[in-house]
Scaffold this motif. Sequence first.
Motif, PDB file in Angstrom:
ATOM      1  N   UNK A  71       0.588  -1.212  -0.009  1.00 41.69           N
ATOM      2  CA  UNK A  71       0.042   0.132  -0.116  1.00 41.69           C
ATOM      3  C   UNK A  71       0.656   1.309  -0.003  1.00 41.69           C
ATOM      4  N   UNK A  72       0.407   2.381  -0.289  1.00 37.84           N
ATOM      5  CA  UNK A  72       1.047   3.777  -0.065  1.00 37.84           C
ATOM      6  C   UNK A  72       1.166   3.939   1.164  1.00 37.84           C
ATOM      7  N   UNK A  73       2.229   4.581   1.736  1.00 40.04           N
ATOM      8  CA  UNK A  73       2.281   4.843   2.997  1.00 40.04           C
ATOM      9  C   UNK A  73       2.753   6.440   3.467  1.00 40.04           C
ATOM     10  N   UNK A  74       2.517   6.780   4.843  1.00 37.66           N
ATOM     11  CA  UNK A  74       2.589   8.277   5.038  1.00 37.66           C
ATOM     12  C   UNK A  74       3.213   7.928   6.672  1.00 37.66           C
ATOM     13  N   UNK A  75       4.034   9.038   6.862  1.00 41.10           N
ATOM     14  CA  UNK A  75       4.290   9.124   8.045  1.00 41.10           C
ATOM     15  C   UNK A  75       3.199   9.195   8.974  1.00 41.10           C
ATOM     16  N   UNK A  76       3.281   8.547  10.281  1.00 38.95           N
ATOM     17  CA  UNK A  76       2.283   8.501  11.274  1.00 38.95           C
ATOM     18  C   UNK A  76       1.987  10.079  11.746  1.00 38.95           C
ATOM     19  N   UNK A  77       2.893  10.980  11.885  1.00 41.99           N
ATOM     20  CA  UNK A  77       2.769  12.090  12.439  1.00 41.99           C
ATOM     21  C   UNK A  77       1.756  13.008  11.514  1.00 41.99           C
TER      22      UNK A  77
END
Length: 259
Positions: A71-77
Amino acid sequence: MQRRDFAAALTAALATPAVLGAAPAAAADRSGGGSGLPHHMRAVLAPELDDKGAAHALVPHLYDVGFDWHPPTADLRDLDFIVAYGFGNRPPADGGDPSKVRPEPGPVNEELADTVARIRRHRDIPVYAQWEIARFLESKHHMKNVTSIEPVIAPDGTITYLSTDGVAAQVAEARKDLPGGIGRAGVVGFRDHVKRCVQTTRDRGMTAYAPKGFSMPGTYDPESGQAWTRRRDLYLVHDMAAQWSVLREKLVREAYPHG
């Protein structure tokens, strides 16, 4: 000969150490630039269909559904809330009519709850979890600020369990009127399900990513009450079929928006 070339290209791509650490699309490119996996797929499919244009149109979809499971990911922040999708279950502990007695959540959903808890230790944001996961978040992790996405129960007690899309629809409905807007969803799901979970969340109008740096559970439960979630080979076919079904609807709608 082209089929043998395609098989050789696939084997080489999977065997190349640099490719193994890459994202799937990048892996295809790095396996030989213009002679990478999508190129070989087009080379095989075009004469098979006797239609270069159709092959060119189909290969990106074939690659995305069959060869890209990340999947595409992003930083938790950068995420505002978590959506956790269940995977499988166990038959009701005391038996009974399965249409009116809830199954047991099962060990995979417990692992998914553990994953949510691990993420929440890094950032305290709201959680929307399918009920099988929410039960563990409440009983095992004593987690607050959790919205359980429950099945639909008819007046006669018949239970209708929500699909992946049904869960996403419930979350979108719950967040649509928030003062700051829906926000960005961090999606938690089983390893082979999470890509479709992200896609489905997006299809319901939400910005969605898997949280970067957090691994998802990937061990199948051979005792699952859902036969297609007991073995990886069976589930992957199930998931690809679901992806194709959604893609078909999108492509037809885009090609003929007025019917």
